[in-house]
Each structure stands twice: as structure tokens, then as C-alpha cells.
Design a protein around this motif. Structure first.
Motif, PDB file in Angstrom:
ATOM      1  N   ALA A 218       0.727  -1.142   0.213  1.00 23.01           N
ATOM      2  CA  ALA A 218       0.000  -0.108  -0.066  1.00 23.01           C
ATOM      3  C   ALA A 218       0.900   1.341   0.063  1.00 23.01           C
ATOM      4  O   ALA A 218       0.433   2.396  -0.676  1.00 23.01           O
ATOM      5  N   GLN A 219       2.062   1.079   0.468  1.00 25.71           N
ATOM      6  CA  GLN A 219       2.818   2.248   0.589  1.00 25.71           C
ATOM      7  C   GLN A 219       3.869   2.451  -0.191  1.00 25.71           C
ATOM      8  O   GLN A 219       4.187   3.757  -0.576  1.00 25.71           O
ATOM      9  N   PHE A 220       4.363   1.261  -0.728  1.00 19.62           N
ATOM     10  CA  PHE A 220       5.683   1.360  -1.486  1.00 19.62           C
ATOM     11  C   PHE A 220       5.273   0.520  -3.046  1.00 19.62           C
ATOM     12  O   PHE A 220       6.410   0.049  -3.685  1.00 19.62           O
ATOM     13  N   ALA A 221       4.126   0.530  -3.435  1.00 24.45           N
ATOM     14  CA  ALA A 221       4.079  -0.335  -4.523  1.00 24.45           C
ATOM     15  C   ALA A 221       4.816   0.284  -5.756  1.00 24.45           C
ATOM     16  O   ALA A 221       5.501  -0.575  -6.369  1.00 24.45           O
ATOM     17  N   TRP A 222       4.615   1.590  -5.775  1.00 26.64           N
ATOM     18  CA  TRP A 222       5.242   2.208  -7.100  1.00 26.64           C
ATOM     19  C   TRP A 222       6.857   1.790  -7.053  1.00 26.64           C
ATOM     20  O   TRP A 222       7.477   1.536  -8.262  1.00 26.64           O
ATOM     21  N   PRO A 223       7.331   2.197  -6.202  1.00 24.91           N
ATOM     22  CA  PRO A 223       8.771   2.172  -6.263  1.00 24.91           C
ATOM     23  C   PRO A 223       9.637   0.872  -6.284  1.00 24.91           C
ATOM     24  O   PRO A 223      10.385   0.424  -7.154  1.00 24.91           O
ATOM     25  N   ILE A 224       8.783  -0.177  -5.895  1.00 24.78           N
ATOM     26  CA  ILE A 224       9.149  -1.851  -5.837  1.00 24.78           C
ATOM     27  C   ILE A 224       8.644  -1.936  -7.510  1.00 24.78           C
ATOM     28  O   ILE A 224       9.582  -2.686  -8.059  1.00 24.78           O
TER      29      ILE A 224
ATOM     30  N   GLN B 172      11.236   2.755 -19.166  1.00 22.92           N
ATOM     31  CA  GLN B 172      10.896   3.231 -17.894  1.00 22.92           C
ATOM     32  C   GLN B 172       9.497   3.176 -17.542  1.00 22.92           C
ATOM     33  O   GLN B 172       8.466   3.514 -18.278  1.00 22.92           O
ATOM     34  N   LEU B 173       9.295   2.797 -16.399  1.00 18.62           N
ATOM     35  CA  LEU B 173       7.774   2.507 -16.051  1.00 18.62           C
ATOM     36  C   LEU B 173       6.877   3.634 -15.716  1.00 18.62           C
ATOM     37  O   LEU B 173       7.238   4.945 -15.532  1.00 18.62           O
ATOM     38  N   GLU B 174       5.629   3.818 -16.498  1.00 20.06           N
ATOM     39  CA  GLU B 174       4.767   4.423 -16.281  1.00 20.06           C
ATOM     40  C   GLU B 174       3.501   3.806 -16.309  1.00 20.06           C
ATOM     41  O   GLU B 174       3.513   2.585 -16.444  1.00 20.06           O
ATOM     42  N   TRP B 175       2.438   4.485 -15.948  1.00 27.79           N
ATOM     43  CA  TRP B 175       1.293   3.614 -15.757  1.00 27.79           C
ATOM     44  C   TRP B 175       0.524   2.884 -16.763  1.00 27.79           C
ATOM     45  O   TRP B 175       0.150   1.877 -16.718  1.00 27.79           O
ATOM     46  N   THR B 176       0.824   3.582 -18.161  1.00 24.13           N
ATOM     47  CA  THR B 176       0.614   2.962 -19.202  1.00 24.13           C
ATOM     48  C   THR B 176       0.965   1.518 -19.283  1.00 24.13           C
ATOM     49  O   THR B 176       0.326   0.487 -19.700  1.00 24.13           O
ATOM     50  N   LEU B 177       2.548   1.385 -19.162  1.00 24.48           N
ATOM     51  CA  LEU B 177       3.054   0.201 -19.363  1.00 24.48           C
ATOM     52  C   LEU B 177       2.637  -0.756 -18.180  1.00 24.48           C
ATOM     53  O   LEU B 177       2.424  -2.234 -18.415  1.00 24.48           O
ATOM     54  N   PHE B 178       2.311  -0.416 -16.929  1.00 23.58           N
ATOM     55  CA  PHE B 178       1.666  -1.305 -16.052  1.00 23.58           C
ATOM     56  C   PHE B 178       0.646  -2.128 -16.638  1.00 23.58           C
ATOM     57  O   PHE B 178       0.222  -3.044 -16.342  1.00 23.58           O
TER      58      PHE B 178
ATOM     59  N   ARG C 182     -13.188  -4.790 -18.722  1.00 25.86           N
ATOM     60  CA  ARG C 182     -11.801  -4.547 -18.354  1.00 25.86           C
ATOM     61  C   ARG C 182     -11.725  -2.976 -18.005  1.00 25.86           C
ATOM     62  O   ARG C 182     -11.046  -2.341 -17.036  1.00 25.86           O
ATOM     63  N   SER C 183     -12.611  -2.216 -18.722  1.00 31.19           N
ATOM     64  CA  SER C 183     -12.429  -0.550 -18.610  1.00 31.19           C
ATOM     65  C   SER C 183     -13.106  -0.187 -17.149  1.00 31.19           C
ATOM     66  O   SER C 183     -12.615   0.646 -16.390  1.00 31.19           O
ATOM     67  N   THR C 184     -14.232  -1.038 -16.828  1.00 29.38           N
ATOM     68  CA  THR C 184     -14.759  -0.533 -15.570  1.00 29.38           C
ATOM     69  C   THR C 184     -13.922  -1.244 -14.315  1.00 29.38           C
ATOM     70  O   THR C 184     -13.641  -0.340 -13.409  1.00 29.38           O
ATOM     71  N   ILE C 185     -12.998  -2.113 -14.283  1.00 28.37           N
ATOM     72  CA  ILE C 185     -12.028  -2.578 -13.583  1.00 28.37           C
ATOM     73  C   ILE C 185     -11.174  -1.480 -13.423  1.00 28.37           C
ATOM     74  O   ILE C 185     -10.687  -1.163 -12.476  1.00 28.37           O
ATOM     75  N   THR C 186     -10.453  -1.139 -14.547  1.00 26.76           N
ATOM     76  CA  THR C 186      -9.386  -0.059 -14.518  1.00 26.76           C
ATOM     77  C   THR C 186      -9.948   1.145 -14.057  1.00 26.76           C
ATOM     78  O   THR C 186      -9.133   1.676 -13.284  1.00 26.76           O
TER      79      THR C 186
ATOM     80  N   LEU D 165      -5.140  -1.813  -8.083  1.00 27.79           N
ATOM     81  CA  LEU D 165      -4.659  -2.846  -9.050  1.00 27.79           C
ATOM     82  C   LEU D 165      -2.910  -3.095  -8.939  1.00 27.79           C
ATOM     83  O   LEU D 165      -2.522  -4.099  -9.014  1.00 27.79           O
ATOM     84  N   CYS D 166      -2.387  -1.894  -8.672  1.00 22.87           N
ATOM     85  CA  CYS D 166      -0.969  -2.011  -8.511  1.00 22.87           C
ATOM     86  C   CYS D 166      -0.516  -2.398  -7.306  1.00 22.87           C
ATOM     87  O   CYS D 166       0.363  -3.211  -7.221  1.00 22.87           O
ATOM     88  N   VAL D 167      -1.302  -1.900  -6.012  1.00 19.05           N
ATOM     89  CA  VAL D 167      -1.160  -2.541  -4.808  1.00 19.05           C
ATOM     90  C   VAL D 167      -1.209  -3.827  -4.798  1.00 19.05           C
ATOM     91  O   VAL D 167      -0.185  -4.536  -4.313  1.00 19.05           O
ATOM     92  N   ALA D 168      -2.354  -4.392  -5.334  1.00 21.17           N
ATOM     93  CA  ALA D 168      -2.455  -5.905  -5.157  1.00 21.17           C
ATOM     94  C   ALA D 168      -1.531  -6.668  -6.157  1.00 21.17           C
ATOM     95  O   ALA D 168      -0.961  -7.939  -5.584  1.00 21.17           O
TER      96      ALA D 168
END
Length: 828
Positions: A351-357, A370-376, A457-461, A468-471
Motif C-alpha cells: 500500500a505504501q511502496f507499490a510504485w517504487p517496488i 521506464q515505468l509509467e502507468w500505461t506500461l503497467f 476491463r475498462s470498468t475494473i481499470t 490494482l497496482c497495490v494488489a
């Protein structure tokens, strides 16, 4: 002969514990000798002879034992004489152990240990507020017996020194630390632990004969009145009648500092297995330094600003409060039943460090940009060529297999290909899993008996967003090497498959092997994904009765309730257990239909905190002044928003239309109905009133030291206001400063209050106002896990999109400062 010293802060429960131990057949004890205090404290050294005369002549009635005392002897000789006398007294009564209890001996532990190498120490620690208040009251009421100089600062410092000193000896085998509250809660268990430490068998007579011992050992000193009563917790707290609000807040700043010093500290490497952390029972909190490949993790605002869509999602995400600052690499969690479980710790880390990990995972792959939201999104949905907008557009063309759905609920795993759905309903619920773990239910509308895979998919996103990233990080990356032998999606697929194949004995029913088999679990509550609703939490087993009652009233699922008089090893709030169709609809807007100022929006929300509206009374705002304040708000285009309005604004980073404000009242005074409500109604505002649950229909006893006692609302008045649109929230059960309490006490305050209010109101209670505005990460975590979606404190600032929903700031309003607030704050 075994020699034991019982030490602690004054008024911390030393006499009660001494009396219990003195009731053991093998133990002898005495009134406070103060021997080492007078022997080694230079200020008192000259008074040692008179002190010994008082002790032997007046207190134990053995004047003949003074014959061997010579004040001209060395310190070592005096110690030898004193210890020899106590040894002799024990031998006279065929006792193998003597127990000396003088709280001030905590200042001389090193000296006593040097003189008596085989000595043992028992430390007792008491709730900070209760201990300091009791000390302060006793020294004021009996100043001639305690001596001068006992102001509040000295009482605070005395408590601080005792606590910090005791914690310095945690790892010493000849020391044991005991919490007074644990002793009161479970006398037999604590006494068994102490007896085991001493090396004797527990004797049931200790709980019967201690009253007789207490009467003799207390010397009938006035502050020991009632010492022979039954040992039980009290609902009356001295600090309510002893300290004013400002004094309590001063004490709490010291408590916060001590809490940080005495937390159990560990370092966690996220690429290695995240195991349970077993902690000595004396600890209430764990402070974890989080590292990845040996480097402490941080989240920097600069990094996030380069990724617009991620910036939006992270700023909407309540667990990521404070993103304008460099995030610390620390996570604080409560210790429940001597353990911080790996499953709860992993969830907190994600929950706190999902993005740097996640960034580090992609950096280690030279083929990945380089990571960006679209890539995820491309990775988890396996759509490498899609642009960002494709994922949010339900009309994006995509091929998929079509299936027929007979019911109204379907489970989908994000790491598997989605399907088109034929169904003869107006809408369906989609249970979303990530790595085999359920994270939410979203509702999808059906058109012409058909739902496309892309619409799902769009509703979930759109609705689940950053969760989604945290999980994904929690299930696919934590506890594993961050190599790129598998893609992110394939890691999730493998995890989901492994979880589904777990043998039954590893599964607690309904939780897919996440929690221990013998655990009690409370299932997911209704609410928005990505808030406290989504966070795993351990809860104290001692609070199970209160938690079960509040969950039953709310109609929430409980799995594996133990038999009566049995306690489970562990208790959890388990958001993965989604047991029914939720009435909550993701990202719904509930702003009341009205005409807004088209030139204004609310990006920062003023949450106003009032106390009393009354023609008289200390610190009350008169109805005339309150009318002027409401008139100003109305004439300047303000309207009452709801808590859900602000939640949805945060979750979508969408400002509220017009000029929104939230108005709250603390305490539930009867004069709210008489004076405040009619004015609110006239100007078309509403409000949230916070109630102290166990004081409903009584008086404001928590303010005895500062304000007059006035009548609080009873249930008929509360229900009348409920029907008129006033919302009610909790201000705890008994109005205690929560950062000074143990996890068990915090959860009891939250759960008792929730049960009382929801039973009386017949509806859910979602908002919690922290007594004295006092909150930290531990308190917010436990209050959220106990069933609340919003928490409010006091801070001289407006709320913004970065704030945690469990720690929203409120502006305390008085007759004078409202206009200063208007001048200083552009949001009023």
C-alpha cells in the motif's frame, strides 16, 4: 535466598502487584523501604538513619533489627546489613523469596545489580494518561507527604523515565516487564508468567489473599485508599477531572515521543520472504524499516510528477497520503497478541511502496522502458500495443471468447483473458481477483443482454485504479527475487494457480490460504476500494467480543467464531472475504442537486468543528454569533457536502462543484437540538454530530476539569435529528486519547462505540472523530480495521487530495476565530 525488586513509576500499580505476589506461600514482602533511594541519592543520604528508624520502628514493628545499622560504615557494608536483615525476616517465616517494592529504586537498578549479582527485577508499566493523572492528583492532594515540586512536568518526566528505563532491560534475563492493564485484564495469566520468571509454581490463593496483604503493605496511606478492592478496570479516568484540554495535549506530545522510542524496530527486505514478526508481549507497535536490495525505499514527488495519469491515481489513493513530501522508509503496525503477521505486513508495504517496488522490477529488465502507468496496464492486461486511453474506453475494439452467465455474479482474474458475457439482466457484479485474491466487486451495466470483455476491463481499470497496482505488487513481487525470468502477468498467473492448489489444512475457510487456519476473520465491509476497506489488519483477540457484537449488528460476516470462554490465537479483518453483493457503487456522486457558483470549485475542503451553540456556557458560541457565521457561508455560496462527496472527489481527483463545506459538532450536547439545528435548517446546511457512546443521555464528564457539566442528547432526540438528515459519528466509547492506549483498548473503544451507535440509530456509522484530535498511524489503522471509513482530527488546515481518509483535518471554530479563519483561508 532469592531477592526481587519491584519497580516502576509512582502510581503505576506497584502496590497491587506487590500484594498479589506477597500472597504467594513462598514470598515475603514489606512496605516501601526506600533504602537505596536514601542510600544513593545525595540529597537524601543524610536522612538514611531516620528513614531506617521509621521503617523498622513504625512500619514493620521490628526496632531490634536496627542494632546492626551504622551510618559510618561504607555503602557496601550498609547494603550487606540491609540485605542480611531482609534475608533473616524471610527465613523467620520459612520463605525462600523476599520482594522489595519501592518505585524510586528504578533510578538505581545498575547499583542494585552490582551489589546483588543474583537479583531479579519486576517492572510494571501503566497507561501513560492514567499513571500521570494519578501521580499528579496524589502529589497535589497530599503535598505534605509527597514533598514539594511535583508539578505536571515532573509527573510527566517521572513516567517517561520509568518507561524508557524499563525498556532498556527488555533483553536481560533477570528482568521482566509487565503491563498493569494486562494484569487487570487477565490476572491469572500474568501472575503465571511472573511466577515462571521467579521460578515458583503459581498459587491460586494469590487472587484470594492479596487483599489482606494489601491492607498491611499500603500502611493506610491516603492515596492507597481502595487498594483492597477487587482488581478490575475502571470506566472513570482521573485525567478527565484533573487535566484541562491543553494539559492533556501537552502530555500527548510526550507520549508520542516515548511511543517512537519504545517501538519494536525491525528491518524488512521486500525481495525476501516476508515472515511473521514475533514480538515480546510488552510491545504495542512495530516500526519496520523497508528495504529493497539493501536500499531503503522512498517515494519522491518528483518521480510521480513525470507520470500524469499515475499522479492522478496516486493522489486519489488514500493510503498514499502526504505524497508532496519525501516518503519515509518506515511502516508502523500494531502488535496484536505478540505478533505482526507477514500477510498484514506485506499488504502495508504494498500500500505504501507499490510504485517504487514496481519501478525497480521494470528497471532490472533491459528490454522494458521506464515505468509509467500505461506500461503497467499493458503488462497486467497483456495488451502491449494499447495506448492509455484504450484501457479506459469501454468501446475499444478487442477480440474475446463469449460465454453465457446464468447468475448475476462472475469472478474474473486479471492475469487471465477476459470473456464477453451473455446475460439476461440489467447489470452484473464482477468479483475481481489479482493473483487469486479477491480485491473488489464492480458493477457493470448490461446492454442488449451483452457485456463485452473490454467493458469489464475498462470498468475494473477505472473503478479499482491504483489498488490494482497495490494488489499486483503484493501478490506477484513481495517476498520474491525481482528478477525478470517471468513477466508481471505470468507471476500473477502462477500465484493464482499456486493458491488454488493449496492443501485444505493451509486454508482458513474462505480466505484462499492467506490467513492461519485457526484464525477468526471478519469479512469485507461496504465501501470504496483503495480506502481502509481494502487494507488487511490484525486485531487483538482480547477485543473479540466487542468486534463480534459490532459486526453482528452491522450484518457483516464472521468466520470461525470460537466457543464461549475461548479466545482464538489470531483475529483479522480480511477484505478478501467478499461474501455478498455490495450495495456500494464505485465512484458514484451524491452531491445534492442545487445551483452552484459556476466560477468556483472545491479542491480543498474546509471541515469545521464546533462544540456548543448556547446562550451561555464556557467556550460556547451564542446562537446569534452562529447565525452570523452561517449567514456568511450562505451568502457566499457555500453548501453542505457529504463525506462520500469528498471521498469521490479524492478518488477521481475531481474538484467538487461550487463552494463545499463540511460542518461537524463534537459531544452531542442537548443544546445542539435547541439552538444549532434550527439555524442549520434555516440556512439549508446539514451537519455530522459526534457522540461519546457511553455518555449518551448523561453529561460531558470528560470535560470536568475545564467546563460545566451539561446535559447530552438522549436517543429520542438523536433519532429525531437522524430523521431530519443529521448524520452521527463516533467520538469513541469513553473519550480517551487513543495514542496512549494499547491496541486492545483502541479497538474496544472503536467497536463498543460502533455497536452502540449503530444499534441505536439503525444505520451504519462510518465517521470517527479522534478524542482530543489525537491520532497516529497505529490508531488510524486500527480504527479503520474496526469498521470506520473516515477519521477526523484537529489541524489548522483544510483537507486536500493528499489526506488519508482516516486522518482528515478539521478546523476548530470559536466565536472569535471564525473571522480570522475567513481572512486567512481562501476556501471560506
Amino acid at each position: 535466598m532469592q531477592r526481587i525488586f519491584l519497580v516502576g513509576a509512582p502510581r503505576s500499580g506497584t502496590t497491587i502487584l506487590q500484594s498479589l505476589l506477597a500472597a504467594h506461600p513462598e514470598v515475603i514482602s514489606f512496605p516501601e523501604s526506600k533504602f537505596f533511594h536514601y542510600l544513593l541519592y545525595e540529597k537524601f543520604a543524610a536522612k538514611l538513619p531516620s528513614r531506617m528508624e521509621a521503617f523498622f520502628n513504625d512500619e514493620i514493628n521490628r526496632p531490634e533489627l536496627l542494632q546492626g545499622f551504622d551510618d559510618n560504615q561504607s555503602v557496601e557494608a550498609k547494603v550487606s546489613w540491609f540485605v542480611g536483615v531482609l534475608d533473616g525476616l524471610a527465613a523467620e517465616q520459612n520463605k525462600s523469596i523476599w520482594l522489595e517494592k519501592t518505585p524510586e529504586h528504578i533510578y538505581f537498578i545498575e547499583d542494585i545489580d552490582r551489589f546483588l549479582p543474583d537479583v531479579k527485577f519486576i517492572h510494571i508499566l501503566r497507561n501513560s494518561m492514567d499513571c500521570i493523572a494519578s501521580m499528579y492528583e496524589a502529589t497535589r492532594d497530599f503535598n505534605e507527604l509527597w514533598g514539594g515540586g511535583w508539578d505536571l512536568d515532573r509527573c510527566i518526566e517521572g513516567w517517561k523515565y520509568a518507561v524508557l528505563t524499563s525498556h532498556n532491560y527488555l533483553d536481560k534475563s533477570n528482568h521482566i516487564l509487565v503491563r498493569y492493564e494486562d494484569l487487570v485484564e487477565n490476572k491469572k495469566l500474568v501472575l503465571e508468567d511472573i511466577c515462571n520468571f521467579i521460578g515458583i509454581e503459581y498459587d491460586a490463593g494469590m487472587l484470594i489473599n492479596y487483599k489482606e496483604k494489601a491492607a498491611k503493605l499500603s500502611l493506610n496511606l491516603p492515596w492507597h485508599q481502595g487498594i483492597a478492592r477487587d482488581i478490575q478496570s475502571t470506566k472513570v479516568h482521573k485525567y478527565h477531572r484533573v487535566f484541562k484540554d491543553s494539559e492533556i495535549k501537552n502530555i500527548l506530545t510526550h507520549i508520542e515521543w516515548v511511543n517512537s522510542r519504545i517501538a519494536y524496530k525491525v528491518t524488512v527486505e521486500v525481495s525476501e520472504l516476508i515472515s511473521d514478526i514475533k514480538v515480546p508481549q510488552i510491545f504495542n507497535r512495530v516500526c519496520c524499516t523497508i528495504k529493497l536490495a539493501g536500499v531503503e525505499l522512498e517515494v519522491r514527488d518528483l518521480e510521480l510528477n513525470t507520470i500524469p495519469i499515475l499522479w492522478l491515481l496516486l493522489r486519489q489513493y488514500n493510503s498514499m497520503a502526504g505524497l508532496l513530501f519525501l516518503r519515509k522508509s518506515l511502516i508502523e503496525l500494531p502488535v496484536c497478541d505478540g505478533i505482526v503477521t507477514g500477510t498484514v505486513l506485506a499488504d502495508a508495504i504494498a500500500a505504501q511502496f507499490a510504485w517504487p517496488i514496481l519501478s525497480r522490477f521494470f528497471q532490472d529488465n533491459p528490454e522494458t522502458p521506464q515505468l509509467e502507468w500505461t506500461l503497467f496496464l499493458q503488462e497486467i492486461w497483456n495488451r502491449p500495443n494499447w495506448v492509455e486511453a484504450n484501457f479506459y474506453n469501454p468501446e475499444t475494439v478487442d477480440e474475446a471468447v463469449t460465454i453465457t452467465l446464468d447468475g448475476d455474479l462472475i469472478a474474473v482474474e486479471v492475469s487471465e483473458e477476459l470473456t464477453n458475457i451473455k446475460v439476461e439482466l440489467a447489470e452484473i457484479d464482477v468479483l475481481v481477483t489479482v493473483g487469486g485474491v479477491a480485491i473488489a466487486i464492480v458493477t457493470v451495466t448490461v446492454e442488449n443482454n451483452f457485456v463485452s470483455a473490454q467493458k469489464v476491463r475498462s470498468t475494473i481499470t477505472r473503478n479499482i485504479g491504483f489498488e490494482l497496482c497495490v494488489a499486483t505488487v503484493r501478490e506477484a513481487l513481495l517476498g520474491k527475487p525481482l528478477d525478470n525470468k517471468q513477466s508481471l502477468r505470468s507471476r500473477l498467473t502462477s500465484t493464482a494457480q499456486q493458491r488454488s492448489n493449496l492443501p485444505d489444512w493451509l486454508n482458513a475457510k474462505g480466505s484462499r490460504g492467506i490467513y492461519p487456519q485457526d484464525a477468526v476473520m471478519f469479512g469485507r465491509r461496504c465501501g470504496a476500494t483503495g480506502t481502509s476497506i481494502s487494507r488487511r489488519a490484525a486485531l487483538p483477540a482480547q477485543a473479540l467480543r466487542e468486534l463480534t457484537k459490532s459486526a453482528a449488528i452491522a450484518g457483516e460476516v464472521i468466520i470461525q467464531i470460537p466457543r464461549e470462554n475461548e479466545l482464538p490465537k489470531q483475529v483479522f479483518y480480511a477484505p478478501e472475504i467478499i461474501w455478498q453483493k455490495s450495495p456500494y457503487r464505485e465512484v458514484s456522486h451524491s452531491v445534492k442537486t442545487q445551483i452552484f457558483d459556476n466560477d468556483s470549485i472545491t479542491e480543498q475542503l474546509s471541515i469545521l468543528a464546533y462544540r456548543r451553540i448556547s446562550p451561555d456556557g464556557l467556550n460556547a458560541i451564542t446562537p446569534q454569533v452562529f447565525e452570523q457565521q452561517l449567514q456568511y457561508l450562505k451568502e457566499n455560496g457555500y453548501y453542505s457536502a457529504t463525506w462520500e462527496d469528498w471521498q469521490n472527489a479524492k478518488l477521481t481527483k475531481t474538484p467538487l462543484p461550487g463552494k463545499a463545506v463540511l460542518i461537524t459538532f463534537d459531544g452531542g450536547y442537548l443544546d445542539f437540538l435547541t439552538y444549532a439545528f434550527p439555524l442549520l435548517k434555516r440556512f439549508d446546511f446539514t451537519a455530522t454530530v459526534f457522540l461519546v457512546a457511553e455518555s449518551i443521555g448523561k453529561t460531558n464528564s470528560w470535560e470536568k476539569a475545564e467546563f460545566e457539566q451539561v446535559q447530552l442528547m438522549e436517543w429520542p432526540e438523536i433519532r429525531q435529528l437522524r430523521d431530519a438528515g443529521i448524520e452521527f459519528g463516533s467520538m469513541s466509547a469513553t473519550y480517551q486519547p487513543l495514542t496512549s492506549l494499547s491496541p486492545t483498548e483502541i479497538v474496544r473503544e472503536a467497536a463498543k462505540s460502533r455497536a452502540t451507535l449503530e444499534r441505536g440509530l439503525g444505520k451504519s456509522v462510518r465517521v470517527f472523530a479522534y478524542p482530543y484530535g489525537n491520532v497516529d498511524e497505529i490508531v488510524a489503522h486500527l480504527i479503520g480495521a474496526s469498521g470506520y471509513s473516515f477519521g477526523v482530527s484537529y489541524r489548522w488546515t483544510t483537507s486536500n487530495f493528499h489526506d488519508s481518509l482516516m486522518s482528515l483535518p478539521r478546523l476548530q471554530v470559536t466565536a472569535e476565530n471564525f473571522w480570522e479563519l475567513v481572512r486567512r483561508c481562501v476556501y471560506l
